[in-house]
Design an enzyme around this catalytic site. Structure first.
Site, PDB file in Angstrom:
ATOM      1  N   LYS A 154       0.849  -1.193   0.000  1.00  0.00           N
ATOM      2  CA  LYS A 154       0.000   0.000   0.000  1.00  0.00           C
ATOM      3  C   LYS A 154       0.884   1.242   0.000  1.00  0.00           C
ATOM      4  O   LYS A 154       1.993   1.230   0.550  1.00  0.00           O
ATOM      5  CB  LYS A 154      -0.878  -0.012   1.244  1.00  0.00           C
ATOM      6  CG  LYS A 154      -1.797   1.179   1.405  1.00  0.00           C
ATOM      7  CD  LYS A 154      -2.962   1.131   0.455  1.00  0.00           C
ATOM      8  CE  LYS A 154      -3.938   2.263   0.750  1.00  0.00           C
ATOM      9  NZ  LYS A 154      -5.014   2.306  -0.240  1.00  0.00           N
ATOM     10  N   CYS A 164      -1.783  10.595  -6.242  1.00  0.00           N
ATOM     11  CA  CYS A 164      -2.963  10.288  -5.447  1.00  0.00           C
ATOM     12  C   CYS A 164      -3.964  11.438  -5.539  1.00  0.00           C
ATOM     13  O   CYS A 164      -3.664  12.562  -5.119  1.00  0.00           O
ATOM     14  CB  CYS A 164      -2.604  10.048  -3.985  1.00  0.00           C
ATOM     15  SG  CYS A 164      -4.063   9.637  -2.993  1.00  0.00           S
TER      16      CYS A 164
END
Length: 314
Positions: free
Chosen positions: A48, A132
């Site tokens: 992650k 992101c």
């Protein structure tokens, strides 16, 4: 006639037995989830995206599936980079490369994390997330070409482990050229194309409402819907960057044919995201079997036989 086929590839100097592995995001936050990827037919394990400290992420509901893909605004929930560094020794037991994704909340955070990860045993490569779209108040670095250059200059003062970048989707042709010009000035090992398409909106018409809570329903779009954009980004960066820079395709991969298209555009490997959430780690074996069948039917013994050989119309 069918042929013996190999899905082996190389990313950041690391041999992978299969060109398929997980995207950073779905089902790779905890050691148990990473173990499941390691035990599967995935060719590598990717963590992650890690921040300096542990994060809970955005409030739920923050993920929603549609018939054509998904929308999410996770907000980088993760255990903090030290957790994923500690996991590296355990990852080594699966005998496949272990990559750590990094997405610090500021430039100094990214430098600190990468400095700590660099040169560490069992960390095969680092994927720096420049893309992101789901942290409120934080713009995507990958859309600011000068700031991307500044960040990479800061990082390459410290990094010794192979490092690649995960990019947002680009849509205007000059933007491909502008980011490629930045990347060519650094020893980038790989480029992952693409992260989700930022700030889409999905509506529940029965409830006359958005479907996720953060950012008033705005979130990153993934799955089938983004595959044409992902393929375009893979193709452009394959043609614009040196061939020793591996391109990692990510976006809309749920079948062997999807993988075939990404590789035909120039991908050396592919990451699976939305379909991993839907199907679990069994998707790697199924998709690999479908890809082998396609390759065998076409007489391709390995992925280099057709990688990047997309034809254009005369």
């Amino acid at each position: 006639m069918t042929y013996e086929t190999s899905l082996a590839t190389v990313v950041a100097g690391c041999p992978l037995s299969s060109c398929l592995y997980n995207a950073s995001g779905p089902l790779c936050t905890t050691a148990a989830e990473l173990d499941a990827v390691g035990s599967s037919e995935a060719g590598a394990i990717l963590s992650k995206s890690a921040t300096l400290e542990k994060r809970q992420g955005n409030p739920s509901p923050r993920y929603f599936e549609t018939t054509w893909g998904s929308i999410n605004s996770m907000g980088l929930p993760n255990e903090g980079y030290r957790y994923y560094l500690d996991y590296a020794k355990r990852a080594a037991t699966f005998n496949k490369p272990y990559f750590i994704s990094v997405s610090g909340l500021g430039f100094e955070d990214n430098v600190a994390i990468i400095r700590a990860l660099s040169g560490q045993e069992h960390v095969s490569a680092i994927e720096l997330n420049l893309s992101c779209p789901n942290v409120p108040g934080k713009p995507q670095t990958g859309y600011d070409f000068e700031q991307s250059r500044v960040l990479l200059e800061m990082i390459f003062e410290h990094v010794t482990t192979p490092l690649g970048v995960k990019l947002p989707p680009y849509f205007d042709l000059p933007h491909f050229e502008m980011m490629a010009a930045v990347l060519r000035d650094f020893p980038i090992a790989f480029v992952t194309c693409i992260n989700s398409i930022g700030n889409g909106l999905v509506i529940d018409t029965d409830q006359e409402s958005v479907v996720i809570k953060p950012k008033s329903g705005f979130g990153g779009i993934g799955g089938d819907f983004i595959k044409p954009t992902a393929l375009a980004n893979v193709r452009k960066f394959y043609t614009l960057l040196d061939k020793d820079v591996a391109i990692i395709g990510c976006g809309g991969i749920k079948s062997g044919m999807d993988v075939f298209e990404h590789i035909l555009c120039g991908a050396s490997a592919v990451q699976v995201g939305t379909q991993l959430m839907r199907e679990g780690v069994g998707c790697f074996a199924r998709i690999a079997a479908e890809l082998r069948e396609i390759m065998g039917g076409k007489g391709y013994r390995d992925i280099d036989s057709f990688k990047g050989k997309l034809k254009t119309l005369e």
